[in-house]
Write an enzyme that holds these catalytic residues in place. Structure first.
Site, PDB file in Angstrom:
ATOM      1  N   HIS A  42       0.855  -1.192   0.000  1.00 24.38           N
ATOM      2  CA  HIS A  42       0.000   0.000   0.000  1.00 24.38           C
ATOM      3  C   HIS A  42       0.876   1.221   0.000  1.00 24.38           C
ATOM      4  O   HIS A  42       1.652   1.443   0.924  1.00 24.38           O
ATOM      5  CB  HIS A  42      -0.901  -0.012   1.250  1.00 24.38           C
ATOM      6  CG  HIS A  42      -1.911  -1.126   1.215  1.00 24.38           C
ATOM      7  ND1 HIS A  42      -3.160  -0.969   0.720  1.00 24.38           N
ATOM      8  CD2 HIS A  42      -1.812  -2.434   1.596  1.00 24.38           C
ATOM      9  CE1 HIS A  42      -3.837  -2.116   0.821  1.00 24.38           C
ATOM     10  NE2 HIS A  42      -3.024  -3.015   1.354  1.00 24.38           N
ATOM     11  N   VAL A  71      -5.578  -5.003  11.138  1.00 25.55           N
ATOM     12  CA  VAL A  71      -4.522  -4.522  10.253  1.00 25.55           C
ATOM     13  C   VAL A  71      -4.887  -4.879   8.826  1.00 25.55           C
ATOM     14  O   VAL A  71      -5.621  -5.841   8.573  1.00 25.55           O
ATOM     15  CB  VAL A  71      -3.147  -5.126  10.623  1.00 25.55           C
ATOM     16  CG1 VAL A  71      -2.698  -4.646  11.986  1.00 25.55           C
ATOM     17  CG2 VAL A  71      -3.199  -6.638  10.607  1.00 25.55           C
ATOM     18  N   ASP A  72      -4.357  -4.085   7.881  1.00 28.19           N
ATOM     19  CA  ASP A  72      -4.777  -4.261   6.490  1.00 28.19           C
ATOM     20  C   ASP A  72      -4.100  -5.441   5.814  1.00 28.19           C
ATOM     21  O   ASP A  72      -4.587  -5.965   4.838  1.00 28.19           O
ATOM     22  CB  ASP A  72      -4.524  -2.972   5.689  1.00 28.19           C
ATOM     23  CG  ASP A  72      -3.038  -2.617   5.641  1.00 28.19           C
ATOM     24  OD1 ASP A  72      -2.294  -3.142   6.485  1.00 28.19           O
ATOM     25  OD2 ASP A  72      -2.641  -1.825   4.783  1.00 28.19           O
ATOM     26  N   LYS A  73      -2.951  -5.884   6.315  1.00 26.61           N
ATOM     27  CA  LYS A  73      -2.269  -7.019   5.698  1.00 26.61           C
ATOM     28  C   LYS A  73      -1.231  -7.550   6.668  1.00 26.61           C
ATOM     29  O   LYS A  73      -0.781  -6.836   7.570  1.00 26.61           O
ATOM     30  CB  LYS A  73      -1.607  -6.607   4.385  1.00 26.61           C
ATOM     31  CG  LYS A  73      -0.535  -5.526   4.530  1.00 26.61           C
ATOM     32  CD  LYS A  73       0.001  -5.117   3.191  1.00 26.61           C
ATOM     33  CE  LYS A  73       1.150  -4.136   3.301  1.00 26.61           C
ATOM     34  NZ  LYS A  73       0.812  -2.914   4.009  1.00 26.61           N
TER      35      LYS A  73
END
Length: 532
Positions: A11, A448-450
Site C-alpha cells: 500500500h 490490520v490491512d495485511k
C-alpha cells in the site's frame, strides 16, 4: 522448471495532501553572546499562524530539558501583550514564539533573565552540533556526590569527627547543587515555587539546622533524578532524529552541464533528476523516470518484501533501492519528504498533552502552594499547638516539603509519554499524541490491512511440491543453486530451507530479472526461479 513466490501487495502512502511549511525569515541575532552562535538547523516544524505585524522566532534552549523549565518560561512570557503564541518541544529543546515585529531582542533578554541561553534557529541552514556538557562528566560528578553523601551518612553512624562529616557533605552539595540553587533562586525571584525552588529551600533549611548529611543526600539524589529524566528525553530525541537519518546526506543529481554531481540532500530543489545506484538509499521523494528495480519500503510502509518500481511509480526518501539503477524526478524538498513528515508527526504528538498530563499540570499549580503553606504553618504553629522545640518543628516542616513535593507527578508523566511515543516510532508505530496513547488500554481488537505490516520481513519456506514425472532431488538442487545467488528475501528463505546438494552445480549466465526473479544456465539448460 519455474519456482514461484508471492509478494504481498504494497500500500503506497498518499501524496494527495500537500504538507506546507512556514519558512521563517532570518531573524537578527540578539546582543547577548549566547544568542550569537552559528545558525542551527531547525528541521521540519509545525506551522504556527503568523498575522500581519507579527513574526515567528524559533529558539533552541539547551537548559529547557524538563516541564519545570517549560512552566518557568510560560510564567515569564505568557500574558505579555507582544507575545501571541508559544509552542514548546521539550524533546528537541526548542521553543517557537509568535511575537510582534521588532520584539526579538526583548524576547531573548526575557529568557536570559530566567537563566536560559537561547540560540536562534534558521530553517534551511545546515545542521550544527550544539555545545553541551558531557554526559559522562555530569554522571561522574553526580555519582561522586551520591557516594560522598552516603559516606557522610555513614560517618554519622560511625561517630566520625564532625568536621569530616561536614566536609564530605559540603563537597557533595558543591558538586551538584550549583545548578539547582541557581534555578531555585531564579524561580523564587519570579515567584515561581517549582521543584528547584523547593529543593533549594529544603537543603538550605537542613544546613541551617546542622543536618549536613541529610542536605547532601537530598541534593545528590535530586540531581540524579534530574539526570535520569534528561537522558530519557535525549533518548526520545535521538529516536526521532534516527528517522531522518534513514535518508542519505548526499545524493547524485544531474547538473546543468549534464554531469552527475553529489549534492547535500537538503540543498536539492524540487524537480531535480536524481540517480540512485543499486543498494543505495533514496534521498528525496519522487517519481521514477527511467529504470526498473525492487525497493525495500519497510521503513515507510512496513511492507516486509521489496516492492517493484518502474516508470511512473513513486519513491520515498529513506527507502532502499534493490538491484537495478533508477533515475527519478524529485517532488518537493528535503523537509517535504514523507519521512520528514513522519518525524514531524512524532514531534507534534509529544507536544499535545495527554489527559492525565493536563490533570497533573493543573493539580500541581494548586497542590504546590498548599504544600508550601502547610510546611510554613507546621514550622510556625507546631511548637505553639503541640509543644516541642522550634528546631524540631522546622525540621519536620522541611521533611514535609521534600516528601510532599509533586516533582514525581509533574516530571514523570510527560517523560513517560514522550519516551513511549519515541519508542513506538523507533519500532515503526506512529502514535499521534498522548491522548491516543492513553486510549490504547480500551482496545479490545486490533485490525490490520495485511500481514506485511506485522511480520518480521523474513519469509520462511513452509512447504514444497514437485510435479509428477520430475526428479525431486535434481529440481531442488537447481532451485538451491539459483536461490543461493540472490539477495531477495524469498530467495534467502529458499536457500536456508532447501537441502544443500552434495555436489555444487555449475552455474553460468546468472541474471536477476527485476521484479520477476532470477535465471541462469545449469546442466546446459536455462532455468528460471521466480514468478511465472
Amino acid at each position: 522448471m519455474s519456482a514461484k513466490h508471492h509478494q504481498d501487495h504494497a500500500h503506497e502512502p498518499s501524496h494527495g495532501q500537500q504538507h506546507r511549511h512556514h519558512h521563517d525569515q532570518d531573524q537578527a541575532h540578539g546582543a547577548a553572546d549566547a544568542c550569537c552562535a552559528a545558525p542551527v538547523y531547525a528541521g521540519p516544524q509545525t506551522e504556527l499562524q503568523v498575522q500581519a505585524g507579527q513574526e515567528l522566532t524559533r529558539l533552541r534552549i539547551e537548559q529547557m530539558d524538563c516541564p519545570v523549565e517549560e512552566q518557568l518560561i510560560r510564567k515569564k512570557l505568557e500574558g505579555k501583550k507582544h507575545i501571541a503564541a508559544l509552542q514548546f518541544n521539550l524533546m528537541q529543546r526548542q521553543l517557537a514564539v509568535v511575537h510582534s515585529e521588532g520584539y526579538q531582542e526583548t524576547l531573548l533578554a526575557d529568557l536570559q533573565s530566567i537563566g536560559m541561553q537561547p540560540v536562534v534557529l534558521h530553517v534551511g541552514a545546515m545542521p550544527t552540533e550544539l555545545p553541551s556538557e558531557s554526559p559522562k562528566k555530569e554522571l561522574f560528578m553526580i555519582s561522586a556526590s551520591v557516594v560522598l553523601a552516603l559516606t557522610a551518612e555513614l560517618g554519622v553512624w560511625l561517630v566520625w569527627p564532625g568536621w569530616l562529616v561536614i566536609g564530605l557533605a559540603v563537597l557533595a552539595i558543591l558538586l551538584t547543587g550549583g545548578t539547582v540553587y541557581k534555578k531555585g533562586l531564579i524561580a523564587l525571584r519570579h515567584r515561581n515555587l517549582n521543584i528547584n525552588a523547593l529543593m533549594s529551600i529544603a537543603v538550605t533549611g537542613a544546613v541551617l539546622l546542622g543536618e549536613w548529611p541529610e542536605a547532601a543526600m537530598v541534593m545528590s539524589l535530586f540531581a540524579l533524578a534530574e539526570y535520569i529524566e534528561a537522558r530519557s528525553l535525549d533518548r526520545a530525541r535521538r529516536a526521532v532524529d534516527g528517522l531522518l537519518a534513514l535518508s542519505p546526506e548526499e545524493i547524485e543529481v544531474l547538473a546543468a552541464d549534464g554531469s552527475w554531481q553529489k549534492q547535500a540532500a537538503q540543498s536539492v530543489v524540487s524537480g531535480s533528476l536524481i540517480k540512485v545506484a543499486p543498494g543505495a538509499r533514496i534521498g528525496l521523494d519522487g517519481v521514477v523516470e527511467q529504470g526498473v528495480s525492487a525497493v525495500n519500503q519497510a521503513s515507510i510502509t512496513g511492507e516486509s518484501l521489496p516492492v517493484e518500481k518502474t516508470v511512473g511509480d513513486p519513491l520515498y526518501a529513506g527507502t532502499v533501492n534493490g538491484m537495478g539503477e533508477l533515475l527519478y524526478r524529485s517532488q518537493g524538498r528535503y523537509d517535504d519528504s514523507l519521512l520528514a513528515r513522519i518525524a514531524l508527526s512524532v514531534q507534534q504528538a509529544q507536544q499535545s498533552k495527554a489527559p492525565v498530563q493536563r490533570f497533573v499540570d493543573q493539580f500541581s499549580r494548586v497542590y504546590t502552594p498548599i504544600v508550601t503553606l502547610l510546611a510554613l504553618a507546621l514550622a510556625l504553629f507546631g511548637p505553639l499547638v503541640f509543644g516541642g522545640t522550634w528546631l524540631d518543628w522546622v525540621y519536620k516542616a522541611l521533611v514535609l516539603l521534600v516528601i510532599a513535593c509533586p516533582c514525581a507527578l509533574v516530571i514523570s508523566t510527560p517523560v513517560a509519554v514522550v519516551s513511549a511515543l519515541a519508542t513506538a516510532a523507533r519500532a515503526g508505530l506512529l502514535v499521534k499524541g498522548g491522548l491516543h496513547l492513553e486510549r490504547v488500554r480500551h482496545l479490545d481488537y486490533l485490525a490490520v490491512d495485511k500481514t506485511g505490516t506485522i511480520t518480521a520481513g523474513m519469509p520462511r519456506l513452509q512447504a514444497q511440491y514437485v510435479l509428477e514425472g520430475q526428479e525431486s532431488e535434481s529440481l531442488l538442487g537447481i532451485a538451491y543453486a539459483l536461490a543461493s545467488r540472490s539477495d531477495h528475501p524469498a530467495s534467502v528463505a529458499l536457500a536456508q530451507s532447501l537441502p544443500t546438494p552434495s555436489t555444487a552445480l555449475a552455474v553460468s549466465g546468472f541474471n536477476a530479472l527485476a521484479g520477476s526473479g532470477v535465471m541462469a544456465t545449469l546442466q546446459q539448460s536455462e532455468w528460471r526461479l521466480g514468478k511465472l
